[in-house]
Design an enzyme around this catalytic site. Structure first.
Site, mmCIF file in Angstrom:
data_model
loop_
_atom_site.group_PDB
_atom_site.id
_atom_site.type_symbol
_atom_site.label_atom_id
_atom_site.label_comp_id
_atom_site.label_asym_id
_atom_site.label_seq_id
_atom_site.Cartn_x
_atom_site.Cartn_y
_atom_site.Cartn_z
ATOM 1 N N CYS A 195 0.860 -1.184 0.000
ATOM 2 C CA CYS A 195 0.000 0.000 0.000
ATOM 3 C C CYS A 195 0.896 1.234 0.000
ATOM 4 O O CYS A 195 2.037 1.178 0.455
ATOM 5 C CB CYS A 195 -0.904 -0.011 1.228
ATOM 6 S SG CYS A 195 -2.347 1.052 1.094
ATOM 7 N N HIS B 177 -8.177 -4.980 1.317
ATOM 8 C CA HIS B 177 -7.538 -3.861 2.026
ATOM 9 C C HIS B 177 -7.926 -2.522 1.396
ATOM 10 O O HIS B 177 -8.330 -1.581 2.103
ATOM 11 C CB HIS B 177 -6.019 -4.058 1.975
ATOM 12 C CG HIS B 177 -5.231 -2.980 2.640
ATOM 13 N ND1 HIS B 177 -4.713 -3.122 3.918
ATOM 14 C CD2 HIS B 177 -4.859 -1.736 2.223
ATOM 15 C CE1 HIS B 177 -4.061 -2.007 4.247
ATOM 16 N NE2 HIS B 177 -4.133 -1.157 3.232
ATOM 17 N N GLU B 178 -7.836 -2.435 0.068
ATOM 18 C CA GLU B 178 -8.152 -1.168 -0.605
ATOM 19 C C GLU B 178 -9.638 -0.833 -0.504
ATOM 20 O O GLU B 178 -10.011 0.331 -0.314
ATOM 21 C CB GLU B 178 -7.709 -1.223 -2.074
ATOM 22 C CG GLU B 178 -6.223 -1.454 -2.289
ATOM 23 C CD GLU B 178 -5.345 -0.477 -1.532
ATOM 24 O OE1 GLU B 178 -5.760 0.683 -1.349
ATOM 25 O OE2 GLU B 178 -4.240 -0.870 -1.107
ATOM 26 N N HIS C 7 -10.291 0.781 2.685
ATOM 27 C CA HIS C 7 -10.060 2.234 2.650
ATOM 28 C C HIS C 7 -11.302 2.951 2.133
ATOM 29 O O HIS C 7 -11.738 3.959 2.708
ATOM 30 C CB HIS C 7 -8.866 2.557 1.752
ATOM 31 C CG HIS C 7 -7.535 2.297 2.382
ATOM 32 N ND1 HIS C 7 -7.248 2.601 3.696
ATOM 33 C CD2 HIS C 7 -6.391 1.742 1.879
ATOM 34 C CE1 HIS C 7 -5.999 2.278 3.973
ATOM 35 N NE2 HIS C 7 -5.456 1.744 2.893
ATOM 36 N N HIS D 38 -5.291 2.974 8.003
ATOM 37 C CA HIS D 38 -4.462 1.862 8.450
ATOM 38 C C HIS D 38 -4.602 1.670 9.963
ATOM 39 O O HIS D 38 -4.784 2.633 10.708
ATOM 40 C CB HIS D 38 -2.996 2.108 8.095
ATOM 41 C CG HIS D 38 -2.716 1.970 6.629
ATOM 42 N ND1 HIS D 38 -1.844 2.783 5.948
ATOM 43 C CD2 HIS D 38 -3.208 1.104 5.703
ATOM 44 C CE1 HIS D 38 -1.798 2.428 4.684
ATOM 45 N NE2 HIS D 38 -2.630 1.415 4.506
#
EC number: 3.4.24.81
Length: 749
Positions: A173, A384-385, A388, A394
């Protein structure tokens, strides 16, 4: 002693042979085995399942042996990942694409197992979740090129995925400085007036509105995706079917993670692909293709995606096969409940650089430092993205980064999905969200999901309703009080199923006892209604049988209607062979009759009269039947209030009513009458006004400048600040001093 030694050597040699002599596929996969099942046979089974009419033919069966165990896959076409309006766009063509090659299933006889993948040219590609971990299957030529192999596919275990140490400063990332630049840019969005006002209004409503939203949006749990792939991604995977299979695999992987997460009471969050744009190798030279250039940085690549209008989608992603700087595998805009733009459901708007952009976007690459990453890695990157986009930064702090703990027990469980650096993917926490992420994501979901989330249309285990594929549904573990049914927190193949030896579950219907047995035939399961008799259990099903209807023309709805075939659907007039009509004031009817039920003879509007009139005294015995509050009246020009008065609806709206109020002749007549009756009050008000004006002129005149030189100058207003000019310093000629005295004086200063 010799025999055991020989056996051990033979087993070691066989294991090495099955794993292609222990050779890794690439630097990420340290062990694999080859698969060589009959591809022609599987292709025929796929074609049969594609055309299937019978229930049994819809299943695709695949059996093979690998990694010391037998896999008996039983799969069925997966339609849950694609919306009803799903389209595939390629080279300026839009297709209604057939996704029959996408399958979901399980290992036959293994509880809690799960499989997902595609069948292209007779080969299965995807992942298989078992009690012993997850296996991944891919075409062999994707890793081993220009060699004749005795197998066509490779299978490897998630524990055999080797995560190299050099994985970028932020583990796939972007680093903190990139996110800081993105955050500042997100703050510059110009909100459109209507949307800004609606958001402020929603925020002002506070927790009460959020509770209402949570109730009304219980089923709006699906985020629709628009996914594009550039020409490099297509070049690596080779065919349109393989590209769509990769997209399906990624979406299914994150769907599994998000559906099993409880975001502070918001559950079953799922994903569905609404549209796919595939840029093939022929689009590499297309000037309209924004992703055609070979050397694009990760921030610019995300910006190119954001410059398109994605208002029709929850999120829009681009998949590529590029080796970005610093080992970055993905990048996305971070969502927030308020205060900045970006994340799920964000609409296109103007920003500080003068461009309109959609910040509900992200990008994913499958290449890292010159090598292609395994699906496991890109699946976690995608999750994970998207995290966001859903509002999670994070993870930080000891509570949400147990992998950094000095406690070996906590450290062993690893870090969570939103940890800033790379996770190995095989730890207990690697596929879960931390409490920090859940708190952040739940706030964004509460605020934004009503803007673009849709109903999935798929059965949801845990919603309390028994749907297709479920035996029972008692909710989640914190809700389920049912001793007969496995709750929704149980593994696949077990949840929403009856427990062994149980006959039924109360969640199936009211004819099941808390002891998991059918109620007797004599027990009532439904009260009688206006038009139906009470329901009685039949003794062999948990559902309450349909009630027998009451006779037609039975009075219902407070005697304003009659029953027709068990439904309160007819007018009370039909009971006496009349037709219902609307009493209107234009007919000369009394205004009090406008909210009465009125009847007329068939095809004779002139006979329309109230049920309480003498005309229908014989039928209704002088009983006046009124309409329900809210019913239309006066020939649909008004509605009945709770006092049975017909309130006329002003079609011109509030401005017309204001105009009538101001310019109404009645208003001026009332004012004139008041002046005549209270002339003395009007006189006093006139005198007071004259005195007030005279006093104002007298007080202010002394402060008003005049051009007449004979008059005294005006007095300054009290409290007026005057600007004083600073005194000018007096210039003196410099005096000559000895050098020594000058230096000493200078030092003394």
């Amino acid at each position: 002693m010799v025999l055991p030694t020989v056996l051990i050597l033979l087993l070691s040699w066989a294991a090495g042979l099955g794993g292609q002599y222990g050779n890794p596929l690439n630097k990420y996969i340290r062990h694999y085995e080859g698969l060589s099942y009959n591809v022609d046979s599987l292709h025929q089974k796929h074609q049969r399942a594609k055309r299937a009419v019978s229930h049994e033919d819809q299943f695709l069966l695949l059996d093979f042996h690998a990694h010391g165990r037998q896999f008996n896959l039983r799969m069925k076409r997966d339609t849950s990942l694609f919306s009803d309006e799903f389209k595939v766009e390629t080279s300026n063509k839009v297709l209604d694409y057939d996704t029959s090659h996408i399958y979901t299933g399980h290992i036959y006889g293994e509880e809690g197992s799960f499989s997902h993948g595609s069948v292209v040219d007779g080969r299965f590609e995807g992942f298989i979740q078992t009690r012993g971990g997850t296996f991944y299957i891919e075409p062999a030529e994707r890793y081993i090129k220009d060699r004749i192999l005795p197998f066509h596919s490779v299978i490897y275990h998630e524990d055999d995925i080797n995560y190299p140490h050099k994985y970028g400063p932020q583990g796939g990332c972007a680093d903190h400085s990139v996110f800081e630049r993105m955050r500042k840019y997100q703050m510059t969005g110009v909100e459109e007036g209507t949307r800004a006002h609606s958001e402020e209004h929603a925020a002002s409503m506070g927790p009460e509105l959020l509770r209402k939203k949570r109730t009304t949006l219980a089923e709006r749990n699906t985020c629709q995706l628009y996914i594009q792939t550039d020409h490099l991604f297509f070049k690596y995977y080779g065919t349109r079917e393989a590209v769509i299979a990769q997209i399906s695999s990624h979406v299914k992987a994150i769907d599994t993670i998000y559906q099993t997460t409880d975001f502070s009471g918001i559950r079953n969050i799922s994903f569905m692909v609404k549209r796919i744009r595939i840029n093939t190798t022929s689009d590499e030279k297309d000037p309209t293709n924004p992703f055609r250039f070979p050397n694009i940085g990760v921030e610019k690549f995300l910006e190119l995606n954001s410059e398109q209008n994605h208002d029709d989608y929850c999120l829009a992603y681009v998949f590529t096969d590029r080796d970005f700087d610093d080992g970055v595998l993905g990048l996305a805009w971070v969502g927030a409940p308020s205060g900045s733009s970006g994340g799920i459901c964000e609409k296109s708007k103007l920003y500080s650089d003068g461009k309109k952009k959609s910040l509900n976007t992200g990008i994913i690459t499958v290449q890292n430092y010159g090598s292609h990453v395994p699906p496991k890695v890109s699946h976690i990157t995608f999750a994970h993205e998207v995290g966001h986009n859903f509002g999670s930064p994070h993870d930080s702090g000891t509570e949400c980064t147990p992998g950094e703990s000095k406690n070996l027990g906590q450290k062993e469980n690893g870090n969570y999905i939103m940890y800033a650096r790379a996770t190995s993917g095989d730890k207990l926490n690697n596929n879960k969200f931390s409490l920090c992420s859940i708190r952040n994501i739940s706030q964004v979901l509460e605020k934004k999901r009503n803007n673009c989330f849709v109903e999935s249309g798929q059965p949801i285990c845990g919603n309390g309703m028994v749907e297709q594929g479920e035996e029972c549904d008692c909710g989640y573990s914190d809700q389920c009080k049912d001793e007969c049914c496995f709750d929704a927190n149980q593994p696949e193949g077990k949840k929403c199923k009856l427990k062994p030896g149980k006959q039924c579950s109360p969640s199936q219907g009211p004819c099941c006892t808390a002891q998991c047995a059918f109620k007797s035939k004599s027990e009532k399961c439904r009260d009688d209604s206006d038009c139906a008799k009470e329901g009685i259990c039949n003794g062999f099903t948990a559902l309450c049988p349909a009630s027998d209807p009451k006779p037609n023309f039975t009075d219902c709805n407070r005697h304003t209607q009659v029953c027709i075939n068990g439904q309160c659907a007819g007018s009370i007039c039909e009971k006496y062979d009349l037709e219902e009509c609307t009493c209107a004031s234009s007919d000369g009817k009394d205004d009090k009759e406008l909210c009465h039920v009125c009847c007329m003879k068939k095809m004779a509007p002139s006979t329309c009269a109230s049920t309480g009139s003498l005309q229908w005294n014989k039928q209704f015995n002088g009983r006046t039947i009124t309409l329900q509050p809210g019913s239309p009246c006066n020939d649909f020009r008004g509605y009945c209030d709770v006092f049975m008065r017909c309130r006329l609806v002003d079609a011109d709206g509030p401005l017309a009513r204001l105009k009538k109020a101001i310019f109404s002749p009645q208003l001026y007549e009332n004012i004139a009458e008041w002046i005549v009756a209270h002339w003395w009050a009007v006189l006093l008000m006139g005198i007071a006004l004259i005195m007030l004006m005279a006093g104002f002129i007298k007080i202010c005149s002394v402060h008003t400048p005049s051009s007449n030189p004979k008059l005294p100058p005006p007095k300054p207003l009290p409290g007026t600040l005057k600007r004083r000019r600073p005194p000018q310093p007096i210039q003196q000629p410099p005096r000559q001093r000895p050098r020594e005295s000058y230096q000493m004086g200078h030092m003394r200063r």
